[in-house]
Scaffold this active site. Structure first.
Site, PDB file in Angstrom:
ATOM      1  N   ALA A   1      -5.643 -10.922   6.763  1.00  0.00           N
ATOM      2  CA  ALA A   1      -4.227 -10.556   6.725  1.00  0.00           C
ATOM      3  C   ALA A   1      -3.727 -10.792   5.307  1.00  0.00           C
ATOM      4  CB  ALA A   1      -3.425 -11.392   7.720  1.00  0.00           C
TER       5      ALA A   1
ATOM      6  N   VAL B   1      -6.771 -15.337   4.806  1.00  0.00           N
ATOM      7  CA  VAL B   1      -5.671 -14.901   3.949  1.00  0.00           C
ATOM      8  C   VAL B   1      -6.217 -14.040   2.811  1.00  0.00           C
ATOM      9  CG1 VAL B   1      -3.796 -15.630   2.439  1.00  0.00           C
ATOM     10  CG2 VAL B   1      -4.320 -16.939   4.522  1.00  0.00           C
ATOM     11  N   LYS B   2      -5.692 -12.841   2.737  1.00  0.00           N
ATOM     12  CA  LYS B   2      -6.146 -11.880   1.740  1.00  0.00           C
ATOM     13  C   LYS B   2      -5.252 -11.959   0.506  1.00  0.00           C
ATOM     14  CE  LYS B   2      -7.877  -7.115   2.035  1.00  0.00           C
ATOM     15  NZ  LYS B   2      -7.819  -5.906   2.898  1.00  0.00           N
ATOM     16  N   LEU B   3      -5.887 -12.148  -0.672  1.00  0.00           N
ATOM     17  CA  LEU B   3      -5.179 -12.368  -1.927  1.00  0.00           C
ATOM     18  C   LEU B   3      -5.669 -11.403  -2.999  1.00  0.00           C
ATOM     19  CD1 LEU B   3      -5.772 -16.213  -1.895  1.00  0.00           C
ATOM     20  CD2 LEU B   3      -3.552 -15.147  -1.451  1.00  0.00           C
TER      21      LEU B   3
END
Length: 240
Positions: A80, A106-108
């Protein structure tokens, strides 16, 4: 010093020295459509899900609700993406996303602020997927920042007439050289050939659109052979 050309043989030999744990090629599906995810789950074809703001927009529902629903039907990791572009904003949003479910990743973005956020979130035990990787040097930095996954964008590299698969090749060698724990998640996959070559060159994961994933099944000789079997079974009046 003359640059040594890496070959498939080099990759195969280097992979023999990878940490001694089970190596499994994983498929993630790149979608926010629950129906598509459920269908692929039924066939046992996927190990996780990746999403992005464009896929969420297409689904037309509340972002956090969609992620929560996907996590309910997916045992594996679900990426996400944060929408902040500054370090503190990414950290704060990452913590919110991680609370949705235990399998949220967590997508960064692969920026300076993104890597700082990656290190901070990793230190708190939150899984991360550093995305928009277009060079081996970027991937090296993401691995040093402790990324769980690094997402090289194969199709987009091919779009600018460069070999996207060479990046998978180089990342595999770099990660194996230093025993980084970061997994290579091949992204922006457009064709079955991208999937095949990602597996050959050692990507840990390929995230694939549903149509491309189902397309891996297709071969004209399979269709021809099945049609012949069906025809012969009718002619022989076979009953089971």
């Amino acid at each position: 010093m003359r640059q040594k050309q890496l070959s498939l043989g080099n990759v195969q030999r280097l992979r023999a020295f990878r940490r001694k744990e089970e190596i499994k090629m994983k498929f993630f599906v790149d979608t926010a459509d629950i129906g598509e995810i459920n269908e692929l789950n039924t066939a046992g074809l996927i190990d996780g899900v990746t999403t992005n703001p464009s896929l969420i927009k297409k689904a037309g529902r509340d972002f956090k609700e969609i992620i929560a629903d996907i996590c309910k039907v997916t045992e594996g990791d679900v990426s996400a993406e944060v929408i902040a572009i500054d370090q503190q904003g990414m950290i704060e949003q990452g913590k919110i996303l991680a609370k949705i479910a235990s399998n949220v990743v967590v997508k960064l973005p692969l920026t300076g602020d993104g890597l700082k956020a990656c290190r901070a979130l990793t230190a708190e035990g939150i899984k991360t997927n550093v995305t928009l990787c277009f060079s081996a040097n970027q991937g090296l930095l993401a691995a040093k920042a402790g990324a769980t996954y690094i997402s090289p964008f194969i199709g987009r590299i091919d779009d600018i007439h460069t070999d996207g698969m060479e990046l998978i090749h180089h990342l595999r060698v770099i990660i194996d050289n230093y025993d980084f724990k970061t997994q290579i998640l091949a992204a922006s996959i457009r064709t079955p050939l991208h999937v095949r070559d990602s597996a050959i060159f050692g990507a840990d994961v390929a995230t694939v659109p549903p149509a491309v994933l189902w397309g891996l099944l297709n071969h004209p000789l399979t269709t021809k052979g099945l049609d012949q079997f069906v025809e012969d079974a009718k002619a022989a009046d076979i009953k089971i």
